[in-house]
Scaffold this motif. Structure first.
Motif, PDB file in Angstrom:
ATOM      1  N   LYS A   1       0.836  -1.208   0.000  1.00 21.68           N
ATOM      2  CA  LYS A   1       0.000   0.000   0.000  1.00 21.68           C
ATOM      3  C   LYS A   1       0.866   1.251   0.000  1.00 21.68           C
ATOM      4  CE  LYS A   1      -4.365  -1.399   2.074  1.00 21.68           C
ATOM      5  NZ  LYS A   1      -5.316  -1.102   3.149  1.00 21.68           N
ATOM      6  N   THR A   2       1.954   1.221   0.734  1.00 23.76           N
ATOM      7  CA  THR A   2       2.855   2.371   0.818  1.00 23.76           C
ATOM      8  C   THR A   2       3.483   2.658  -0.544  1.00 23.76           C
ATOM      9  OG1 THR A   2       3.356   1.785   3.102  1.00 23.76           O
ATOM     10  CG2 THR A   2       4.851   3.315   2.028  1.00 23.76           C
ATOM     11  N   GLU A   3       3.937   1.612  -1.213  1.00 25.31           N
ATOM     12  CA  GLU A   3       4.551   1.775  -2.533  1.00 25.31           C
ATOM     13  C   GLU A   3       3.521   2.272  -3.544  1.00 25.31           C
ATOM     14  OE1 GLU A   3       7.594   1.506  -5.561  1.00 25.31           O
ATOM     15  OE2 GLU A   3       7.508   1.882  -3.422  1.00 25.31           O
ATOM     16  N   ARG A   4       2.307   1.710  -3.504  1.00 30.26           N
ATOM     17  CA  ARG A   4       1.250   2.153  -4.413  1.00 30.26           C
ATOM     18  C   ARG A   4       0.946   3.630  -4.193  1.00 30.26           C
ATOM     19  NH1 ARG A   4      -3.975   3.291  -5.208  1.00 30.26           N
ATOM     20  NH2 ARG A   4      -5.025   2.426  -7.022  1.00 30.26           N
ATOM     21  N   LYS A   5       0.850   4.038  -2.942  1.00 30.02           N
ATOM     22  CA  LYS A   5       0.544   5.432  -2.612  1.00 30.02           C
ATOM     23  C   LYS A   5       1.624   6.366  -3.165  1.00 30.02           C
ATOM     24  CE  LYS A   5      -1.016   8.136   1.326  1.00 30.02           C
ATOM     25  NZ  LYS A   5      -1.345   8.117   2.750  1.00 30.02           N
ATOM     26  N   ARG A   6       2.885   5.960  -3.016  1.00 22.43           N
ATOM     27  CA  ARG A   6       3.998   6.768  -3.513  1.00 22.43           C
ATOM     28  C   ARG A   6       3.944   6.903  -5.043  1.00 22.43           C
ATOM     29  NH1 ARG A   6       8.862   6.277  -5.692  1.00 22.43           N
ATOM     30  NH2 ARG A   6       8.894   4.020  -5.731  1.00 22.43           N
ATOM     31  N   LEU A   7       3.671   5.802  -5.720  1.00 20.23           N
ATOM     32  CA  LEU A   7       3.620   5.831  -7.181  1.00 20.23           C
ATOM     33  C   LEU A   7       2.406   6.608  -7.687  1.00 20.23           C
ATOM     34  CD1 LEU A   7       4.758   2.171  -7.938  1.00 20.23           C
ATOM     35  CD2 LEU A   7       6.101   4.273  -8.186  1.00 20.23           C
ATOM     36  N   VAL A   8       1.278   6.490  -7.002  1.00 15.54           N
ATOM     37  CA  VAL A   8       0.076   7.249  -7.372  1.00 15.54           C
ATOM     38  C   VAL A   8       0.344   8.742  -7.229  1.00 15.54           C
ATOM     39  CG1 VAL A   8      -2.297   7.799  -6.663  1.00 15.54           C
ATOM     40  CG2 VAL A   8      -1.607   5.410  -7.024  1.00 15.54           C
ATOM     41  N   LYS A   9       1.023   9.137  -6.161  1.00 13.15           N
ATOM     42  CA  LYS A   9       1.383  10.560  -5.977  1.00 13.15           C
ATOM     43  C   LYS A   9       2.241  11.045  -7.137  1.00 13.15           C
ATOM     44  CE  LYS A   9      -0.202  11.702  -1.823  1.00 13.15           C
ATOM     45  NZ  LYS A   9      -1.377  12.522  -1.769  1.00 13.15           N
ATOM     46  N   ASN A  10       3.139  10.202  -7.603  1.00 10.57           N
ATOM     47  CA  ASN A  10       3.994  10.573  -8.724  1.00 10.57           C
ATOM     48  C   ASN A  10       3.182  10.697 -10.017  1.00 10.57           C
ATOM     49  OD1 ASN A  10       6.627  11.392  -9.217  1.00 10.57           O
ATOM     50  ND2 ASN A  10       7.164   9.438 -10.139  1.00 10.57           N
ATOM     51  N   ILE A  11       2.246   9.794 -10.236  1.00  6.23           N
ATOM     52  CA  ILE A  11       1.362   9.889 -11.402  1.00  6.23           C
ATOM     53  C   ILE A  11       0.560  11.182 -11.325  1.00  6.23           C
ATOM     54  CG2 ILE A  11      -0.704   8.915 -12.501  1.00  6.23           C
ATOM     55  CD1 ILE A  11       0.391   6.130 -11.744  1.00  6.23           C
ATOM     56  N   GLU A  12       0.018  11.482 -10.150  1.00  2.00           N
ATOM     57  CA  GLU A  12      -0.762  12.709  -9.986  1.00  2.00           C
ATOM     58  C   GLU A  12       0.091  13.944 -10.256  1.00  2.00           C
ATOM     59  OE1 GLU A  12      -4.330  11.600  -6.940  1.00  2.00           O
ATOM     60  OE2 GLU A  12      -2.353  11.917  -6.032  1.00  2.00           O
ATOM     61  N   LYS A  13       1.337  13.905  -9.849  1.00  3.11           N
ATOM     62  CA  LYS A  13       2.260  15.021 -10.126  1.00  3.11           C
ATOM     63  C   LYS A  13       2.396  15.226 -11.639  1.00  3.11           C
ATOM     64  CE  LYS A  13       6.539  14.363 -10.569  1.00  3.11           C
ATOM     65  NZ  LYS A  13       7.930  13.987 -10.527  1.00  3.11           N
ATOM     66  N   HIS A  14       2.591  14.132 -12.362  1.00  2.00           N
ATOM     67  CA  HIS A  14       2.724  14.234 -13.821  1.00  2.00           C
ATOM     68  C   HIS A  14       1.431  14.717 -14.473  1.00  2.00           C
ATOM     69  CE1 HIS A  14       6.769  12.838 -14.180  1.00  2.00           C
ATOM     70  NE2 HIS A  14       6.504  11.661 -13.651  1.00  2.00           N
ATOM     71  N   LEU A  15       0.303  14.227 -14.009  1.00  2.00           N
ATOM     72  CA  LEU A  15      -0.973  14.658 -14.577  1.00  2.00           C
ATOM     73  C   LEU A  15      -1.228  16.137 -14.303  1.00  2.00           C
ATOM     74  CD1 LEU A  15      -3.215  11.568 -13.718  1.00  2.00           C
ATOM     75  CD2 LEU A  15      -2.286  12.199 -15.964  1.00  2.00           C
ATOM     76  N   LYS A  16      -0.910  16.592 -13.096  1.00  2.00           N
ATOM     77  CA  LYS A  16      -1.114  18.003 -12.755  1.00  2.00           C
ATOM     78  C   LYS A  16      -0.175  18.914 -13.548  1.00  2.00           C
ATOM     79  CE  LYS A  16      -3.035  17.368  -8.156  1.00  2.00           C
ATOM     80  NZ  LYS A  16      -2.876  17.539  -6.716  1.00  2.00           N
ATOM     81  N   ASN A  17       0.972  18.388 -13.945  1.00  2.00           N
ATOM     82  CA  ASN A  17       1.948  19.181 -14.701  1.00  2.00           C
ATOM     83  C   ASN A  17       1.867  18.967 -16.211  1.00  2.00           C
ATOM     84  OD1 ASN A  17       3.525  20.729 -12.760  1.00  2.00           O
ATOM     85  ND2 ASN A  17       4.029  18.728 -11.921  1.00  2.00           N
ATOM     86  N   TYR A  18       0.915  18.179 -16.658  1.00  2.00           N
ATOM     87  CA  TYR A  18       0.794  17.834 -18.078  1.00  2.00           C
ATOM     88  C   TYR A  18       0.787  19.079 -18.978  1.00  2.00           C
ATOM     89  CZ  TYR A  18      -1.294  15.930 -22.360  1.00  2.00           C
ATOM     90  OH  TYR A  18      -1.548  15.585 -23.664  1.00  2.00           O
ATOM     91  N   ASN A  19      -0.052  20.056 -18.663  1.00  2.00           N
ATOM     92  CA  ASN A  19      -0.110  21.267 -19.492  1.00  2.00           C
ATOM     93  C   ASN A  19       1.199  22.048 -19.431  1.00  2.00           C
ATOM     94  OD1 ASN A  19      -2.765  20.874 -20.469  1.00  2.00           O
ATOM     95  ND2 ASN A  19      -3.578  21.635 -18.543  1.00  2.00           N
ATOM     96  N   ASN A  20       1.841  22.061 -18.266  1.00  2.00           N
ATOM     97  CA  ASN A  20       3.140  22.718 -18.146  1.00  2.00           C
ATOM     98  C   ASN A  20       4.201  22.005 -18.981  1.00  2.00           C
ATOM     99  OD1 ASN A  20       2.200  24.660 -16.316  1.00  2.00           O
ATOM    100  ND2 ASN A  20       2.484  23.260 -14.612  1.00  2.00           N
ATOM    101  N   TYR A  21       4.128  20.680 -19.012  1.00  2.00           N
ATOM    102  CA  TYR A  21       5.060  19.908 -19.840  1.00  2.00           C
ATOM    103  C   TYR A  21       4.912  20.279 -21.317  1.00  2.00           C
ATOM    104  CZ  TYR A  21       5.759  16.672 -15.851  1.00  2.00           C
ATOM    105  OH  TYR A  21       6.053  16.101 -14.634  1.00  2.00           O
ATOM    106  N   LYS A  22       3.679  20.430 -21.759  1.00  2.00           N
ATOM    107  CA  LYS A  22       3.446  20.774 -23.167  1.00  2.00           C
ATOM    108  C   LYS A  22       4.009  22.166 -23.497  1.00  2.00           C
ATOM    109  CE  LYS A  22      -0.226  18.752 -25.166  1.00  2.00           C
ATOM    110  NZ  LYS A  22      -1.636  18.501 -25.482  1.00  2.00           N
ATOM    111  N   ILE A  23       3.816  23.112 -22.591  1.00  2.00           N
ATOM    112  CA  ILE A  23       4.346  24.463 -22.792  1.00  2.00           C
ATOM    113  C   ILE A  23       5.869  24.432 -22.754  1.00  2.00           C
ATOM    114  CG2 ILE A  23       4.518  26.766 -21.740  1.00  2.00           C
ATOM    115  CD1 ILE A  23       1.548  26.323 -20.853  1.00  2.00           C
ATOM    116  N   ALA A  24       6.429  23.691 -21.812  1.00  2.00           N
ATOM    117  CA  ALA A  24       7.890  23.575 -21.726  1.00  2.00           C
ATOM    118  C   ALA A  24       8.459  22.968 -23.002  1.00  2.00           C
ATOM    119  CB  ALA A  24       8.285  22.731 -20.518  1.00  2.00           C
ATOM    120  N   SER A  25       7.766  21.993 -23.552  1.00  2.00           N
ATOM    121  CA  SER A  25       8.207  21.367 -24.794  1.00  2.00           C
ATOM    122  C   SER A  25       8.259  22.389 -25.940  1.00  2.00           C
ATOM    123  CB  SER A  25       7.271  20.215 -25.155  1.00  2.00           C
ATOM    124  OG  SER A  25       7.598  19.667 -26.406  1.00  2.00           O
ATOM    125  N   LEU A  26       7.230  23.212 -26.037  1.00  2.00           N
ATOM    126  CA  LEU A  26       7.212  24.257 -27.071  1.00  2.00           C
ATOM    127  C   LEU A  26       8.354  25.249 -26.869  1.00  2.00           C
ATOM    128  CD1 LEU A  26       3.378  25.026 -27.253  1.00  2.00           C
ATOM    129  CD2 LEU A  26       4.759  23.850 -28.975  1.00  2.00           C
TER     130      LEU A  26
END
Length: 144
Positions: free
Chosen positions: A9-34
């Motif tokens: 459960k601890t490992e899943r929670k850590r990985l889910v937090k990382n996925i959420e970080k990437h999802l929350k930054n998705y639009n920023n990633y696209k702008i950074a790419s441009l």
């Protein structure tokens, strides 16, 4: 690839937090790419091609040729963006809406639930289902 049954459960929670970080930054990633693409275009048009970037490490500055650093960062962003796009294409319409509202628009669970027409509790169930799918489909991106 991670099968969610194989982790604590601890490992899943850590990985889910990382996925959420990437999802929350998705639009920023696209702008950074441009922006990085524009920077590479600028460097490529520069005659001497020797623009240096300073990296601060403690009190010291290390200089690197910017083209390689920018290219590496751009490649990593493209990998993350493409991985998220591919993973989202496999989700249901409801799951995709949840991701758009909750992470891309940074809405609360409550506001997302109102917009989608589900209860907060139902949205938490949907969130867990989505995260189970993304834990598998995002592969090593969840470790970045």
């Amino acid at each position: 690839m991670y099968l969610h049954q194989e982790m604590s459960k601890t490992e899943r929670k850590r990985l889910v937090k990382n996925i959420e970080k990437h999802l929350k930054n998705y639009n920023n990633y696209k702008i950074a790419s441009l922006n990085l693409t524009k920077q590479l275009d600028f460097i490529s048009s520069n005659k001497n091609n020797k623009i240096l970037l300073a990296e601060s490490v403690g009190d010291c500055y290390h200089f690197h040729e910017s083209k390689d650093m920018i290219t590496n960062e751009l490649n990593q962003l493209h990998l993350i963006i493409a991985s998220i796009d591919t993973s989202l294409s496999e989700l249901t319409e409801l799951e995709t809406k949840f991701i758009q509202y909750r992470y891309f628009k940074n809405w609360t669970i409550e506001k997302s639930a109102l917009e989608i027409g589900y209860s907060d509790k139902a949205l938490f169930v949907i969130r867990n289902q989505v995260m189970d799918k993304l834990l598998i489909s995002l592969g090593t991106v969840i470790f970045m």
